[in-house]
Scaffold this motif. Sequence first.
Motif, PDB file in Angstrom:
ATOM      1  N   ASN A  23      47.612  37.991  51.898  1.00  0.00           N
ATOM      2  CA  ASN A  23      47.382  36.774  51.118  1.00  0.00           C
ATOM      3  C   ASN A  23      47.411  37.074  49.615  1.00  0.00           C
ATOM      4  N   TYR A  24      46.786  38.181  49.219  1.00  0.00           N
ATOM      5  CA  TYR A  24      46.774  38.521  47.803  1.00  0.00           C
ATOM      6  C   TYR A  24      48.191  38.802  47.284  1.00  0.00           C
ATOM      7  N   GLU A  25      48.930  39.638  47.999  1.00  0.00           N
ATOM      8  CA  GLU A  25      50.280  39.991  47.548  1.00  0.00           C
ATOM      9  C   GLU A  25      51.196  38.770  47.536  1.00  0.00           C
ATOM     10  N   LEU A  26      51.062  37.911  48.542  1.00  0.00           N
ATOM     11  CA  LEU A  26      51.866  36.691  48.574  1.00  0.00           C
ATOM     12  C   LEU A  26      51.524  35.785  47.404  1.00  0.00           C
ATOM     13  N   SER A  27      50.239  35.590  47.151  1.00  0.00           N
ATOM     14  CA  SER A  27      49.807  34.721  46.051  1.00  0.00           C
ATOM     15  C   SER A  27      50.296  35.250  44.713  1.00  0.00           C
ATOM     16  N   ARG A  28      50.178  36.554  44.503  1.00  0.00           N
ATOM     17  CA  ARG A  28      50.659  37.162  43.260  1.00  0.00           C
ATOM     18  C   ARG A  28      52.168  36.986  43.117  1.00  0.00           C
ATOM     19  N   GLY A  29      52.895  37.188  44.201  1.00  0.00           N
ATOM     20  CA  GLY A  29      54.345  37.037  44.159  1.00  0.00           C
ATOM     21  C   GLY A  29      54.782  35.622  43.851  1.00  0.00           C
ATOM     22  N   LEU A  30      54.076  34.643  44.414  1.00  0.00           N
ATOM     23  CA  LEU A  30      54.405  33.244  44.160  1.00  0.00           C
ATOM     24  C   LEU A  30      54.093  32.847  42.719  1.00  0.00           C
ATOM     25  N   ILE A  31      53.020  33.400  42.171  1.00  0.00           N
ATOM     26  CA  ILE A  31      52.704  33.170  40.756  1.00  0.00           C
ATOM     27  C   ILE A  31      53.836  33.694  39.875  1.00  0.00           C
ATOM     28  N   GLU A  32      54.324  34.879  40.179  1.00  0.00           N
ATOM     29  CA  GLU A  32      55.413  35.482  39.404  1.00  0.00           C
ATOM     30  C   GLU A  32      56.699  34.670  39.492  1.00  0.00           C
ATOM     31  N   LYS A  33      56.855  33.906  40.569  1.00  0.00           N
ATOM     32  CA  LYS A  33      58.024  33.049  40.729  1.00  0.00           C
ATOM     33  C   LYS A  33      57.845  31.681  40.067  1.00  0.00           C
ATOM     34  N   GLY A  34      56.712  31.472  39.411  1.00  0.00           N
ATOM     35  CA  GLY A  34      56.494  30.246  38.651  1.00  0.00           C
ATOM     36  C   GLY A  34      55.728  29.154  39.372  1.00  0.00           C
ATOM     37  N   HIS A  35      55.207  29.435  40.555  1.00  0.00           N
ATOM     38  CA  HIS A  35      54.434  28.429  41.287  1.00  0.00           C
ATOM     39  C   HIS A  35      52.970  28.446  40.847  1.00  0.00           C
ATOM     40  N   GLU A  36      52.282  27.339  41.075  1.00  0.00           N
ATOM     41  CA  GLU A  36      50.843  27.270  40.849  1.00  0.00           C
ATOM     42  C   GLU A  36      50.139  27.546  42.173  1.00  0.00           C
ATOM     43  N   VAL A  37      49.309  28.564  42.206  1.00  0.00           N
ATOM     44  CA  VAL A  37      48.687  28.978  43.466  1.00  0.00           C
ATOM     45  C   VAL A  37      47.165  28.903  43.359  1.00  0.00           C
ATOM     46  N   THR A  38      46.568  28.256  44.351  1.00  0.00           N
ATOM     47  CA  THR A  38      45.118  28.221  44.506  1.00  0.00           C
ATOM     48  C   THR A  38      44.769  28.871  45.839  1.00  0.00           C
ATOM     49  N   VAL A  39      43.684  29.615  45.878  1.00  0.00           N
ATOM     50  CA  VAL A  39      43.216  30.237  47.115  1.00  0.00           C
ATOM     51  C   VAL A  39      41.824  29.716  47.438  1.00  0.00           C
ATOM     52  N   TYR A  40      41.645  29.252  48.674  1.00  0.00           N
ATOM     53  CA  TYR A  40      40.318  28.927  49.188  1.00  0.00           C
ATOM     54  C   TYR A  40      39.898  30.068  50.109  1.00  0.00           C
ATOM     55  N   THR A  41      38.727  30.636  49.860  1.00  0.00           N
ATOM     56  CA  THR A  41      38.246  31.764  50.644  1.00  0.00           C
ATOM     57  C   THR A  41      36.724  31.724  50.669  1.00  0.00           C
ATOM     58  N   THR A  42      36.081  32.798  51.112  1.00  0.00           N
ATOM     59  CA  THR A  42      34.625  32.841  51.144  1.00  0.00           C
ATOM     60  C   THR A  42      34.112  34.017  50.310  1.00  0.00           C
ATOM     61  N   ASP A  43      32.808  34.095  50.184  1.00  0.00           N
ATOM     62  CA  ASP A  43      32.220  35.016  49.210  1.00  0.00           C
ATOM     63  C   ASP A  43      31.934  36.417  49.747  1.00  0.00           C
ATOM     64  N   GLY A  44      32.722  36.859  50.739  1.00  0.00           N
ATOM     65  CA  GLY A  44      32.611  38.256  51.141  1.00  0.00           C
ATOM     66  C   GLY A  44      32.284  38.466  52.595  1.00  0.00           C
ATOM     67  N   TYR A  45      32.470  39.705  53.032  1.00  0.00           N
ATOM     68  CA  TYR A  45      32.250  40.069  54.429  1.00  0.00           C
ATOM     69  C   TYR A  45      31.056  41.014  54.580  1.00  0.00           C
ATOM     70  N   ALA A  46      31.207  42.258  54.114  1.00  0.00           N
ATOM     71  CA  ALA A  46      30.131  43.238  54.259  1.00  0.00           C
ATOM     72  C   ALA A  46      28.898  42.829  53.446  1.00  0.00           C
ATOM     73  N   SER A  47      29.137  42.260  52.283  1.00  0.00           N
ATOM     74  CA  SER A  47      28.050  41.769  51.429  1.00  0.00           C
ATOM     75  C   SER A  47      28.621  40.666  50.547  1.00  0.00           C
ATOM     76  N   ARG A  48      27.757  39.918  49.915  1.00  0.00           N
ATOM     77  CA  ARG A  48      28.221  38.842  49.041  1.00  0.00           C
ATOM     78  C   ARG A  48      28.892  39.432  47.807  1.00  0.00           C
ATOM     79  N   LEU A  49      30.033  38.874  47.465  1.00  0.00           N
ATOM     80  CA  LEU A  49      30.745  39.324  46.277  1.00  0.00           C
ATOM     81  C   LEU A  49      30.030  38.828  45.022  1.00  0.00           C
ATOM     82  N   ASP A  50      30.079  39.638  43.992  1.00  0.00           N
ATOM     83  CA  ASP A  50      29.477  39.272  42.706  1.00  0.00           C
ATOM     84  C   ASP A  50      30.476  38.436  41.912  1.00  0.00           C
ATOM     85  N   VAL A  51      30.688  37.219  42.388  1.00  0.00           N
ATOM     86  CA  VAL A  51      31.630  36.290  41.754  1.00  0.00           C
ATOM     87  C   VAL A  51      30.989  34.906  41.720  1.00  0.00           C
TER      88      VAL A  51
END
Length: 417
Positions: A23-51
């Motif tokens: 998902n990350y590599e695809l999203s980055r690649g699509l951004i480089e091709k000029g598309h607007e990309v949004t990702v919906y995800t969650t705040d982590g697996y092993a522990s909560r991400l500091d975001v």
Amino acid sequence: MRILEVSNYFKPSWETGGVTKVNYELSRGLIEKGHEVTVYTTDGYASRLDVPKNKPVCVDGIRVYYFYNLFRSLVKKMKFPTPYYAPFVLRGEIRNFDIIHIHEHRTLLAAFVRYYAKKYDVPYVVQAHGSVLPSFQKQKFKHMFDFFFGNQILKDATNLIALSESEVSQYEKMGIKKENVKIVSNGIKIDEFKNLPLRGTFRKKFSIGVSDNLILYVGRIHESKGLDLVLRSFVNILKEEPNSKLVFLGPDNGFLNHLRLLAKTLCLNDSAVIFTGFATKEEKIAALLDSDVFVTPTFTGFPISFLEACFFGLPIVTTNKGDSLDWIHEQVGYVVEYDSNTFANATLTILKNKHLKDEFSIKAKNLVACEFSLDSFIKNIETIYINIKIGSKLQSDCSLPTTDSCKHSSVNKEERA
């Protein structure tokens, strides 16, 4: 295009496996091709991400929502995130997207997305990443989820993305028409492997001799991977090639203690069997560079780790249990019966035959360079998006009345797009 990518986890939750990386590599690649990309995800697996939670943040040019998981226990025990806030954002934003890509459909986030996509007539595709059928662990839970949500998520998708012909068949078993499934093989970013560590770095760190055979597994330490078969086969390998080491490189996913206990039961000491735990990208590259054979008894989908092994010219040994890839057997390695003796014999055949090993190595490197690049993967996915958008526009135009006011509205709609 305005694209929404949906997955349970995203950067920096690399320990969750290949879907996060894809998902990350695809999203980055699509951004480089000029598309607007949004990702919906969650705040982590092993522990909560500091975001920041439940609000958009910029990650390498990608607009990302890390939704707060309401029940952490479900994430840890059931691998089932609960992003309670997602519907509030979806209700306000989903009409802004031209296309939605759901990575893994058996999730609560996917169910939310499907509901609002259907309600507001936004097309979406589903890529199951090897989890089409309710196989392996938690089968009762998966069947229940499919009854309420999963089957409808698949049926309402405009297209389904399969990684191989075998996955196409799995979609068909779930009631999907073959013509709605597109095959897009995974790819890897060759540029990641430009600055390689010195050969021998990994061996030195773990006291592995230069002349020792190094057998490598890369991935989550999970029951579904058949790693107990690797341990049992390694006993036979040591009888003929005593200067051999077996390395399990990857995070524990609930099966590490069982493997350690089995290793002791089989009288395999810590110097012969090495568990590294979670490894950084640099550590993984060092391990691949220093290894002789890459082993994975069972897999689903199209593991990125296979392509990484091929890039470094590592022959692959796997079995016919689970999914299959038609480019492995007798081309870059062996696909054998799910049996410890057979698995050991296939590995030994490679270790003891330098000419065969070199032949597999050359073919593996050529395969990645010619067929499985990340650029090809992104281009093929983009083509699916574009065709869906064109089809949706044609369908919309055909359904419009031919009054002047409607024509004017149609032009405005195109301008807004």
